[in-house]
Design a protein around this motif. Sequence first.
Motif, PDB file in Angstrom:
ATOM      1  N   ASP A 114      -4.095   5.516   2.585  1.00 41.84           N
ATOM      2  CA  ASP A 114      -3.400   6.491   1.746  1.00 41.84           C
ATOM      3  C   ASP A 114      -2.106   6.897   2.438  1.00 41.84           C
ATOM      4  O   ASP A 114      -1.995   7.966   3.034  1.00 41.84           O
ATOM      5  CB  ASP A 114      -4.297   7.706   1.503  1.00 41.84           C
ATOM      6  N   ASP A 115      -1.113   6.030   2.386  1.00 37.46           N
ATOM      7  CA  ASP A 115       0.148   6.278   3.076  1.00 37.46           C
ATOM      8  C   ASP A 115       1.298   5.759   2.230  1.00 37.46           C
ATOM      9  O   ASP A 115       1.113   5.028   1.259  1.00 37.46           O
ATOM     10  CB  ASP A 115       0.152   5.601   4.448  1.00 37.46           C
ATOM     11  N   GLU A 116       2.516   6.135   2.622  1.00 37.96           N
ATOM     12  CA  GLU A 116       3.702   5.775   1.844  1.00 37.96           C
ATOM     13  C   GLU A 116       3.904   4.268   1.783  1.00 37.96           C
ATOM     14  O   GLU A 116       4.278   3.719   0.743  1.00 37.96           O
ATOM     15  CB  GLU A 116       4.938   6.438   2.444  1.00 37.96           C
ATOM     16  N   GLU A 117       3.672   3.561   2.910  1.00 38.39           N
ATOM     17  CA  GLU A 117       3.869   2.111   2.915  1.00 38.39           C
ATOM     18  C   GLU A 117       2.952   1.430   1.908  1.00 38.39           C
ATOM     19  O   GLU A 117       3.365   0.515   1.180  1.00 38.39           O
ATOM     20  CB  GLU A 117       3.620   1.544   4.320  1.00 38.39           C
ATOM     21  N   SER A 118       1.703   1.888   1.854  1.00 36.04           N
ATOM     22  CA  SER A 118       0.757   1.301   0.897  1.00 36.04           C
ATOM     23  C   SER A 118       1.173   1.594  -0.535  1.00 36.04           C
ATOM     24  O   SER A 118       1.144   0.711  -1.404  1.00 36.04           O
ATOM     25  CB  SER A 118      -0.656   1.834   1.160  1.00 36.04           C
ATOM     26  N   ARG A 119       1.562   2.826  -0.802  1.00 36.05           N
ATOM     27  CA  ARG A 119       1.975   3.176  -2.166  1.00 36.05           C
ATOM     28  C   ARG A 119       3.222   2.411  -2.582  1.00 36.05           C
ATOM     29  O   ARG A 119       3.374   2.021  -3.739  1.00 36.05           O
ATOM     30  CB  ARG A 119       2.187   4.684  -2.273  1.00 36.05           C
ATOM     31  N   SER A 120       4.134   2.202  -1.649  1.00 39.70           N
ATOM     32  CA  SER A 120       5.348   1.440  -1.952  1.00 39.70           C
ATOM     33  C   SER A 120       5.015  -0.005  -2.301  1.00 39.70           C
ATOM     34  O   SER A 120       5.527  -0.564  -3.285  1.00 39.70           O
ATOM     35  CB  SER A 120       6.302   1.488  -0.759  1.00 39.70           C
ATOM     36  N   TRP A 121       4.144  -0.634  -1.510  1.00 35.37           N
ATOM     37  CA  TRP A 121       3.734  -2.013  -1.759  1.00 35.37           C
ATOM     38  C   TRP A 121       2.993  -2.135  -3.087  1.00 35.37           C
ATOM     39  O   TRP A 121       3.291  -3.014  -3.899  1.00 35.37           O
ATOM     40  CB  TRP A 121       2.861  -2.500  -0.609  1.00 35.37           C
ATOM     41  N   ILE A 122       2.059  -1.238  -3.318  1.00 37.38           N
ATOM     42  CA  ILE A 122       1.276  -1.289  -4.554  1.00 37.38           C
ATOM     43  C   ILE A 122       2.179  -1.070  -5.764  1.00 37.38           C
ATOM     44  O   ILE A 122       2.061  -1.765  -6.778  1.00 37.38           O
ATOM     45  CB  ILE A 122       0.141  -0.247  -4.513  1.00 37.38           C
ATOM     46  N   GLY A 123       3.114  -0.120  -5.655  1.00 36.60           N
ATOM     47  CA  GLY A 123       4.039   0.130  -6.760  1.00 36.60           C
ATOM     48  C   GLY A 123       4.889  -1.083  -7.085  1.00 36.60           C
ATOM     49  O   GLY A 123       5.132  -1.395  -8.259  1.00 36.60           O
TER      50      GLY A 123
END
Length: 643
Positions: A378-387
């Motif tokens: 649950d971090d920004e890098e993961s959200r960026s990749w998933i987005g």
Amino acid sequence: MIKSERFTPVHDVVSAKVPTAIDIGIDETLKDYMDVHMKLETDEEMERRAMILLKVEKIFKNFVVEVGIDVLRMEEDDVKAAGGELFISGSHRLGVREPGADIDTICVAPNFCTREHFFTLLKQQLINHSDVTNFGAAEGARVPIMSFDFEGVSIDLLFARLADNIVPPKLDILDDKILIGIDEATEKSLNGPRVTQMIPELMDKNIFPNFLIVLRCIRKWAKCRGLYGNKLGYLGGINCNLLVVLVCQLYPKASPSTLLVRFFQLYGKWGWPKAVQINKIQANPPSLYGEQREVWCQEMNPYHVMPIITPAYPAMNSSASVSIHTRGIMQQEMTRAHDIVKHIITDRGLDWGRLFESSDFFLRYPHYLCCNIVGAGDDEESRSWIGFVESRIGRLPQFLESLPLKHPIHFYPVPSKTIQSANSLCYFIGFDIDQKQAARGDKNIHIDHAVFNFQTRLNDPEKGYRGPKKEGLDFFVEHVVWKQLPKELFENFGGRDAAKLKRQEILISQGKGKVVPVQPENLESTGVKILNSPAGVNVSESEIKETTEEVVKDENGKKRKLSISEENTEIDVDSKEKLETALEESEFQLLLQKENIENDGNGLNISSSTSELPLLSLLAPRNDLDSQERFTRVPNVTWTVLA
């Protein structure tokens, strides 16, 4: 530009007939249904949302001041005079009042504030804000955006940078002069509030309440049927808005129930790629002093398969992400909905719930691809990749077009959670094999090649993902047959057993006959004898052996794909009544058309129509072809009956 020139509908009124007493009575039944099943956001919650928007606006204006004074060392008076405005677009601005809906906001900034400032300084302020959760940013998207929850309210925040260093406090968002000197991303960001403000002006003012009723129904219908998600190739909020506007233009006096019938009738038979337009397309206006903007036209966009054109200058296609496959699914659903609404109207408004039944996507297909987008946490890098992957995943069916699969290939735009990590998603693609096409070519269906090409596009150094990618971020695809789908997907149907019965009803409606799973214990009693089973899977009266996954190695220990030809299979049964087919419980599929079963006097004899049928061979790559650790094969073949 005077109003009559700016707001010019393309189509003439088809009918100005006023509602009858029967129409009004049916409208009451629709209202009763909506009161129970489509509740509006409460006044208290709307007031809370308004207060949250004021807080977001304050954060943005403070950001403008910080950039001017602390970063650029401008004079304080100049910075305060520069201003900055927060505009709202979409359903919230129109008053749809859908509980929990996102709020589309656009930060209009003076020229000295850059997009780099927006995605560094303001981004960090929002990440650090105690009321902000679930923050994600897509700086490299076609329309750069930051998304987050503010006190639990979902906000989509876009950025528009004007050419002037002053943003007037009462900026006329429809004034074309604000487009002078701006970049393409700003142009697209401003299009949202400009379109939203034009929509009420393009309809008879008396029909606007009916417009909102129909719009709420269409949004709910699209979400229930798995047709909602603009970036995924389906309908988004702006598309729904424009489609409903045109129907209201054509039938300006119609009741809500009549408008619903007209909506599905119109778009179920619409001659795509003919464009849907609610306003005449304006050429580059003289107010831009010779500056040219790209205005949408059919001839320059031959690959736009379902164009829905925005009414504001410059005209854009709001549905550019729609593919042949998603359009095909939407056309099927429009036809289904039209039939249902016609029956509801005939029944004087009984059972509006039929229109909003949950999608049967997870019941319709024998094969599914599980498209896993894996975050590291649950971090920004993961959200960026998933987005980023989410913004591209809807294009995967286009990579499968060269394979012998029936069209449309069905991408389902509703994500499911996975066990990969707390911040991982899975999208599904459902499909069936085109047996006739497959029989003419390679007997193996190489989905692995298509997936590998898609992965390569994701990681392309120029057009692919350019954000931070930490260890653990991944994308991979797995193949499953229907019985291997996770049980959680069938909760809407009351569990897997109930879903199985519903699935059998769908198969019967498709003309595939009655399907009863073969169980090992009743093989003898039914008189079914498997003389030669496919793919070397030995099926006796006492067992059904399953081989859903297999790793094959050569003498050097390297992984190799299988290439298997199916042998002709015959099944003898002693009576038509005792015939039971193995569609879901065995590793082969026997598809029996009851009208084609013939009794030659010695019992019923059914055999496959070809001695070589396709074997699904799937490579589920995680990074690249060389690092692949396993191949999956599922000999799940549809057998047809010889007449």
